[in-house]
Design a protein around this motif. Structure first.
Motif, PDB file in Angstrom:
ATOM      1  N   GLY A  87       0.814  -1.214   0.000  1.00  0.00           N
ATOM      2  CA  GLY A  87       0.000   0.000   0.000  1.00  0.00           C
ATOM      3  C   GLY A  87       0.843   1.256   0.000  1.00  0.00           C
ATOM      4  O   GLY A  87       0.580   2.208  -0.747  1.00  0.00           O
ATOM      5  N   VAL A  88       1.870   1.282   0.831  1.00  0.00           N
ATOM      6  CA  VAL A  88       2.765   2.443   0.894  1.00  0.00           C
ATOM      7  C   VAL A  88       3.517   2.607  -0.431  1.00  0.00           C
ATOM      8  O   VAL A  88       3.663   3.728  -0.942  1.00  0.00           O
ATOM      9  N   LEU A  91      -4.180   3.951  -8.797  1.00  0.00           N
ATOM     10  CA  LEU A  91      -3.123   3.282  -8.047  1.00  0.00           C
ATOM     11  C   LEU A  91      -3.088   3.789  -6.609  1.00  0.00           C
ATOM     12  O   LEU A  91      -2.965   2.999  -5.664  1.00  0.00           O
ATOM     13  N   GLY A  92      -3.210   5.098  -6.422  1.00  0.00           N
ATOM     14  CA  GLY A  92      -3.208   5.664  -5.072  1.00  0.00           C
ATOM     15  C   GLY A  92      -4.405   5.204  -4.260  1.00  0.00           C
ATOM     16  O   GLY A  92      -4.278   4.877  -3.076  1.00  0.00           O
ATOM     17  N   LEU A  93      -5.582   5.169  -4.881  1.00  0.00           N
ATOM     18  CA  LEU A  93      -6.771   4.684  -4.192  1.00  0.00           C
ATOM     19  C   LEU A  93      -6.608   3.215  -3.810  1.00  0.00           C
ATOM     20  O   LEU A  93      -6.951   2.809  -2.699  1.00  0.00           O
ATOM     21  N   SER A  94      -6.037   2.439  -4.713  1.00  0.00           N
ATOM     22  CA  SER A  94      -5.782   1.027  -4.399  1.00  0.00           C
ATOM     23  C   SER A  94      -4.797   0.902  -3.241  1.00  0.00           C
ATOM     24  O   SER A  94      -4.952   0.040  -2.374  1.00  0.00           O
ATOM     25  N   LEU A  97      -4.380   3.070  -0.814  1.00  0.00           N
ATOM     26  CA  LEU A  97      -5.108   3.401   0.420  1.00  0.00           C
ATOM     27  C   LEU A  97      -5.951   2.221   0.894  1.00  0.00           C
ATOM     28  O   LEU A  97      -6.008   1.934   2.095  1.00  0.00           O
ATOM     29  N   LEU A  98      -6.600   1.545  -0.050  1.00  0.00           N
ATOM     30  CA  LEU A  98      -7.417   0.390   0.317  1.00  0.00           C
ATOM     31  C   LEU A  98      -6.568  -0.744   0.883  1.00  0.00           C
ATOM     32  O   LEU A  98      -7.042  -1.502   1.731  1.00  0.00           O
ATOM     33  N   MET A  99      -5.323  -0.861   0.431  1.00  0.00           N
ATOM     34  CA  MET A  99      -4.425  -1.887   0.978  1.00  0.00           C
ATOM     35  C   MET A  99      -4.091  -1.607   2.443  1.00  0.00           C
ATOM     36  O   MET A  99      -3.796  -2.523   3.202  1.00  0.00           O
TER      37      MET A  99
END
Length: 144
Positions: free
Chosen positions: A15-16, A47-50, A52-54
């Motif tokens: 995620g990071v 990609l950033g939203l993914s 954050l979800l991670m």
């Protein structure tokens, strides 16, 4: 203070990394023309939203099937994208992208249905419309 279990550390790391890559794309495209920056920024936002979800912890106990899907999904998606890249030249963009959409949905647990097929066709058509028509980026086609 929130603590991460050992099993969550790979999710947090991924995620990071996804957030960092999305931020890098936004910084790199700062000097681009708005039209040229649209596609990379759109992908970076997803990609950033993914990412954050991670980082969001999953509540409840995971079953063996869900864990197996989580472990197999990134590998399957990467392999699917590779197959699409190889298949685009001889088959055009639409068919490989359509099949990849359905395969990923099936891996995520959707059942094969008419609504899934229609959604895959709509998304494939939307990508063709956005890139081919609105952005003027030619996508490979089976007709040449």
């Amino acid at each position: 203070m929130l603590r991460a279990s050992g099993a969550r550390l790979p999710d947090i790391g991924l995620g990071v990394a996804m957030l960092a890559l999305a931020g890098y794309v936004f910084i790199e495209t700062a000097g681009y023309d708005q039209t040229a920056a649209l596609a990379p920024r759109l992908f970076a936002a997803v990609l950033g939203l993914s990412g954050l979800l991670m980082l969001v912890p999953v509540a409840g106990r995971k079953t063996a099937v869900i864990v197996l899907r989580q472990q197999a999904l990134p590998l399957a998606v990467a392999a699917g994208i590779g197959v699409v890249i190889l298949a685009v030249e001889p088959l055009g963009f639409e068919l490989p992208a359509f099949v990849l959409f359905i395969v990923i949905a099936r891996l995520l647990g959707d059942r094969l249905s008419l609504s899934l097929v229609v959604t895959a066709a709509l998304f494939t058509g939307a990508i063709r419309l956005i890139f081919g028509v609105l952005l003027g980026v030619p996508l490979p086609s089976i007709t040449g």
